[in-house]
Design a protein around this motif. Sequence first.
Motif, PDB file in Angstrom:
ATOM      1  N   LEU A  12       0.833  -1.207   0.000  1.00 38.30           N
ATOM      2  CA  LEU A  12       0.000   0.000   0.000  1.00 38.30           C
ATOM      3  C   LEU A  12       0.867   1.255   0.000  1.00 38.30           C
ATOM      4  CD1 LEU A  12      -2.841   1.299   0.268  1.00 38.30           C
ATOM      5  CD2 LEU A  12      -2.538   1.146   2.751  1.00 38.30           C
ATOM      6  N   MET A  13       1.902   1.274   0.812  1.00 36.94           N
ATOM      7  CA  MET A  13       2.792   2.436   0.877  1.00 36.94           C
ATOM      8  C   MET A  13       3.507   2.657  -0.446  1.00 36.94           C
ATOM      9  SD  MET A  13       5.766   3.238   3.668  1.00 36.94           S
ATOM     10  CE  MET A  13       6.689   1.762   3.219  1.00 36.94           C
ATOM     11  N   LEU A  14       3.996   1.569  -1.057  1.00 34.36           N
ATOM     12  CA  LEU A  14       4.664   1.696  -2.353  1.00 34.36           C
ATOM     13  C   LEU A  14       3.693   2.169  -3.433  1.00 34.36           C
ATOM     14  CD1 LEU A  14       6.921  -1.503  -2.327  1.00 34.36           C
ATOM     15  CD2 LEU A  14       7.616   0.867  -1.923  1.00 34.36           C
ATOM     16  N   SER A  15       2.452   1.697  -3.361  1.00 38.75           N
ATOM     17  CA  SER A  15       1.453   2.139  -4.340  1.00 38.75           C
ATOM     18  C   SER A  15       1.162   3.619  -4.195  1.00 38.75           C
ATOM     19  CB  SER A  15       0.164   1.330  -4.167  1.00 38.75           C
ATOM     20  OG  SER A  15       0.393  -0.053  -4.350  1.00 38.75           O
ATOM     21  N   TYR A  16       1.098   4.098  -2.960  1.00 41.35           N
ATOM     22  CA  TYR A  16       0.827   5.516  -2.744  1.00 41.35           C
ATOM     23  C   TYR A  16       1.988   6.371  -3.234  1.00 41.35           C
ATOM     24  CZ  TYR A  16      -0.432   9.858  -0.441  1.00 41.35           C
ATOM     25  OH  TYR A  16      -0.739  11.165  -0.189  1.00 41.35           O
ATOM     26  N   VAL A  17       3.229   5.943  -2.954  1.00 44.67           N
ATOM     27  CA  VAL A  17       4.397   6.683  -3.433  1.00 44.67           C
ATOM     28  C   VAL A  17       4.413   6.714  -4.958  1.00 44.67           C
ATOM     29  CG1 VAL A  17       6.918   6.714  -3.509  1.00 44.67           C
ATOM     30  CG2 VAL A  17       5.750   6.228  -1.357  1.00 44.67           C
ATOM     31  N   MET A  18       4.097   5.585  -5.573  1.00 39.49           N
ATOM     32  CA  MET A  18       4.049   5.533  -7.036  1.00 39.49           C
ATOM     33  C   MET A  18       2.968   6.454  -7.589  1.00 39.49           C
ATOM     34  SD  MET A  18       5.449   4.340  -9.711  1.00 39.49           S
ATOM     35  CE  MET A  18       6.485   3.090  -8.959  1.00 39.49           C
ATOM     36  N   TYR A  19       1.844   6.527  -6.895  1.00 45.92           N
ATOM     37  CA  TYR A  19       0.761   7.419  -7.308  1.00 45.92           C
ATOM     38  C   TYR A  19       1.214   8.877  -7.249  1.00 45.92           C
ATOM     39  CZ  TYR A  19      -4.078   9.021  -7.795  1.00 45.92           C
ATOM     40  OH  TYR A  19      -5.219   9.611  -8.249  1.00 45.92           O
ATOM     41  N   LEU A  20       1.952   9.240  -6.192  1.00 45.92           N
ATOM     42  CA  LEU A  20       2.483  10.601  -6.084  1.00 45.92           C
ATOM     43  C   LEU A  20       3.464  10.894  -7.212  1.00 45.92           C
ATOM     44  CD1 LEU A  20       3.175  10.881  -2.238  1.00 45.92           C
ATOM     45  CD2 LEU A  20       1.310  11.934  -3.501  1.00 45.92           C
ATOM     46  N   VAL A  21       4.329   9.941  -7.505  1.00 47.62           N
ATOM     47  CA  VAL A  21       5.348  10.159  -8.539  1.00 47.62           C
ATOM     48  C   VAL A  21       4.696  10.314  -9.908  1.00 47.62           C
ATOM     49  CG1 VAL A  21       7.297   9.087  -9.734  1.00 47.62           C
ATOM     50  CG2 VAL A  21       7.159   8.992  -7.240  1.00 47.62           C
ATOM     51  N   ILE A  22       3.705   9.465 -10.204  1.00 46.63           N
ATOM     52  CA  ILE A  22       3.015   9.555 -11.497  1.00 46.63           C
ATOM     53  C   ILE A  22       2.300  10.896 -11.633  1.00 46.63           C
ATOM     54  CG2 ILE A  22       1.148   8.579 -12.883  1.00 46.63           C
ATOM     55  CD1 ILE A  22       1.919   5.839 -11.801  1.00 46.63           C
ATOM     56  N   GLY A  23       1.621  11.330 -10.550  1.00 43.58           N
ATOM     57  CA  GLY A  23       0.938  12.617 -10.585  1.00 43.58           C
ATOM     58  C   GLY A  23       1.903  13.772 -10.788  1.00 43.58           C
ATOM     59  N   ALA A  24       3.059  13.725 -10.100  1.00 44.70           N
ATOM     60  CA  ALA A  24       4.051  14.786 -10.272  1.00 44.70           C
ATOM     61  C   ALA A  24       4.581  14.819 -11.703  1.00 44.70           C
ATOM     62  CB  ALA A  24       5.197  14.575  -9.282  1.00 44.70           C
ATOM     63  N   TYR A  25       4.800  13.661 -12.292  1.00 43.22           N
ATOM     64  CA  TYR A  25       5.318  13.601 -13.668  1.00 43.22           C
ATOM     65  C   TYR A  25       4.306  14.185 -14.652  1.00 43.22           C
ATOM     66  CZ  TYR A  25       6.894  11.600 -18.092  1.00 43.22           C
ATOM     67  OH  TYR A  25       7.293  11.430 -19.401  1.00 43.22           O
ATOM     68  N   ILE A  26       3.035  13.838 -14.480  1.00 43.33           N
ATOM     69  CA  ILE A  26       2.009  14.337 -15.405  1.00 43.33           C
ATOM     70  C   ILE A  26       1.830  15.845 -15.253  1.00 43.33           C
ATOM     71  CG2 ILE A  26      -0.441  14.210 -15.999  1.00 43.33           C
ATOM     72  CD1 ILE A  26      -0.360  11.259 -15.260  1.00 43.33           C
ATOM     73  N   PHE A  27       1.743  16.332 -13.994  1.00 42.81           N
ATOM     74  CA  PHE A  27       1.594  17.769 -13.778  1.00 42.81           C
ATOM     75  C   PHE A  27       2.795  18.541 -14.323  1.00 42.81           C
ATOM     76  CE2 PHE A  27      -1.556  16.763 -10.356  1.00 42.81           C
ATOM     77  CZ  PHE A  27      -2.583  17.520 -10.874  1.00 42.81           C
ATOM     78  N   SER A  28       3.977  17.992 -14.155  1.00 34.15           N
ATOM     79  CA  SER A  28       5.165  18.673 -14.657  1.00 34.15           C
ATOM     80  C   SER A  28       5.119  18.826 -16.173  1.00 34.15           C
ATOM     81  CB  SER A  28       6.419  17.897 -14.241  1.00 34.15           C
ATOM     82  OG  SER A  28       7.588  18.487 -14.763  1.00 34.15           O
ATOM     83  N   ASN A  29       4.691  17.769 -16.861  1.00 36.54           N
ATOM     84  CA  ASN A  29       4.634  17.832 -18.322  1.00 36.54           C
ATOM     85  C   ASN A  29       3.486  18.696 -18.825  1.00 36.54           C
ATOM     86  OD1 ASN A  29       6.631  15.755 -19.766  1.00 36.54           O
ATOM     87  ND2 ASN A  29       6.014  14.889 -17.793  1.00 36.54           N
ATOM     88  N   LEU A  30       2.409  18.796 -18.050  1.00 35.69           N
ATOM     89  CA  LEU A  30       1.281  19.614 -18.480  1.00 35.69           C
ATOM     90  C   LEU A  30       1.485  21.095 -18.194  1.00 35.69           C
ATOM     91  CD1 LEU A  30      -1.768  17.409 -17.366  1.00 35.69           C
ATOM     92  CD2 LEU A  30      -0.887  17.728 -19.686  1.00 35.69           C
ATOM     93  N   GLU A  31       2.072  21.415 -17.059  1.00 31.50           N
ATOM     94  CA  GLU A  31       2.127  22.800 -16.611  1.00 31.50           C
ATOM     95  C   GLU A  31       3.432  23.507 -16.939  1.00 31.50           C
ATOM     96  OE1 GLU A  31      -0.422  24.370 -15.391  1.00 31.50           O
ATOM     97  OE2 GLU A  31      -1.658  22.574 -15.505  1.00 31.50           O
ATOM     98  N   GLN A  32       4.506  22.785 -17.071  1.00 30.49           N
ATOM     99  CA  GLN A  32       5.785  23.459 -17.312  1.00 30.49           C
ATOM    100  C   GLN A  32       5.827  24.228 -18.634  1.00 30.49           C
ATOM    101  OE1 GLN A  32       9.239  20.891 -17.193  1.00 30.49           O
ATOM    102  NE2 GLN A  32      10.500  22.543 -16.364  1.00 30.49           N
ATOM    103  N   PRO A  33       5.287  23.701 -19.728  1.00 26.84           N
ATOM    104  CA  PRO A  33       5.276  24.514 -20.960  1.00 26.84           C
ATOM    105  C   PRO A  33       4.509  25.819 -20.816  1.00 26.84           C
ATOM    106  CG  PRO A  33       4.880  22.212 -21.476  1.00 26.84           C
ATOM    107  CD  PRO A  33       4.813  22.331 -19.989  1.00 26.84           C
ATOM    108  N   GLN A  34       3.377  25.773 -20.088  1.00 21.32           N
ATOM    109  CA  GLN A  34       2.623  27.013 -19.864  1.00 21.32           C
ATOM    110  C   GLN A  34       3.407  27.989 -19.007  1.00 21.32           C
ATOM    111  OE1 GLN A  34      -0.110  27.728 -21.320  1.00 21.32           O
ATOM    112  NE2 GLN A  34      -0.719  29.598 -20.250  1.00 21.32           N
ATOM    113  N   GLU A  35       4.121  27.467 -18.021  1.00 21.94           N
ATOM    114  CA  GLU A  35       4.955  28.330 -17.183  1.00 21.94           C
ATOM    115  C   GLU A  35       6.058  28.989 -18.009  1.00 21.94           C
ATOM    116  OE1 GLU A  35       8.004  27.997 -13.343  1.00 21.94           O
ATOM    117  OE2 GLU A  35       7.087  26.214 -14.219  1.00 21.94           O
ATOM    118  N   VAL A  36       6.681  28.246 -18.908  1.00 20.24           N
ATOM    119  CA  VAL A  36       7.738  28.809 -19.757  1.00 20.24           C
ATOM    120  C   VAL A  36       7.183  29.908 -20.657  1.00 20.24           C
ATOM    121  CG1 VAL A  36       9.369  28.280 -21.610  1.00 20.24           C
ATOM    122  CG2 VAL A  36       9.127  26.708 -19.670  1.00 20.24           C
TER     123      VAL A  36
END
Length: 323
Positions: A12-36
């Motif tokens: 469960l803990m590993l799944s939650y950490v993986m969920y956080l990492v996946i969310g961070a990766y998606i948000f980074s790819n979606l929002e960083q171009p707009q920020e630039v």
Amino acid sequence: MVSHRPLFFLLLMLSYVMYLVIGAYIFSNLEQPQEVNLREKVENLWSKFLASHRCLSEELLEDFLRSALLVRSSGVSVMRNISGLEVKWDFISSLFFTGTTLTTIGYGHPFPISMSGKIFCLFYSIIGIPFTLSFLTIAARNLLFLLRDKPVHVLHLKCNFARNKLEWIHAGVLISVLALLFFFIPAVIFYFLEENWDYVDALYFCFISLSTIGLGDYVPGDQGGQRMTALYKILVICYLLIGLVAVFLGVEILKSLLNYNQFLNLFLFGCDDSRRAEEMECDPTYDSELPFVPKHDEKTRRRLPHSASPTEKSYGSINPSFS
């Protein structure tokens, strides 16, 4: 027998950490171009402004913008053409702040800027947040009894449907109605009342607020020149409180349907011991002073003293009627 709960908890803990990492990766790819893109626009505006105002010092401009942004982050507008009646800490705005703070929505706009206000906010929230969450939970459970338990019981008596199937159908209908009343319809209202919001922004605000995330990027009644702002903010507070009760109600319905407590027990280390202790406390036949006597164990009955079982006949002595 070795328990598998520590392994389940690790998964469960590993799944939650993986969920956080996946969310961070998606948000980074979606929002960083707009920020630039926004950063490039600011750089262009900065260069054009300094080029057209050569007598202006770049250091002074930076100091002015830093001070203006700091004031703006505190909820005070830096525009000089606003009405003098727009005060961010009048009674209605303070009521809006207390409502969003105690419900843990916390838009962060405005926030206490005085030392005494920050200290009072700490003590006020320590008492107010548990009080608010308890009130919302109790209200949701009362509605659960009125809107689910009683109707399902009546329908189960009148119809030939299985109770489990009836609960799923009723839950689907009730959750759909709650979503319509507290998400989709309010989003339409906010769309017409807020000038700079489209429908997706309004729906996003409803979800972010009622899920108590409260990012603060959209705050109703924050635009200048709106009519009846005080009444509008009071109605928004009512919407948030009633909407949170509806969300709590939906969560309770889903938890009961999905057997959430049984699923949660898979990851709790002391689940067996706690459940055994609860069963012993709830068992009416358990008595700490007398040994446990099964109802159909005749041999055990004969070993009991007469004081422990006064209604039983004595088979260990001579019956006086046959003497």
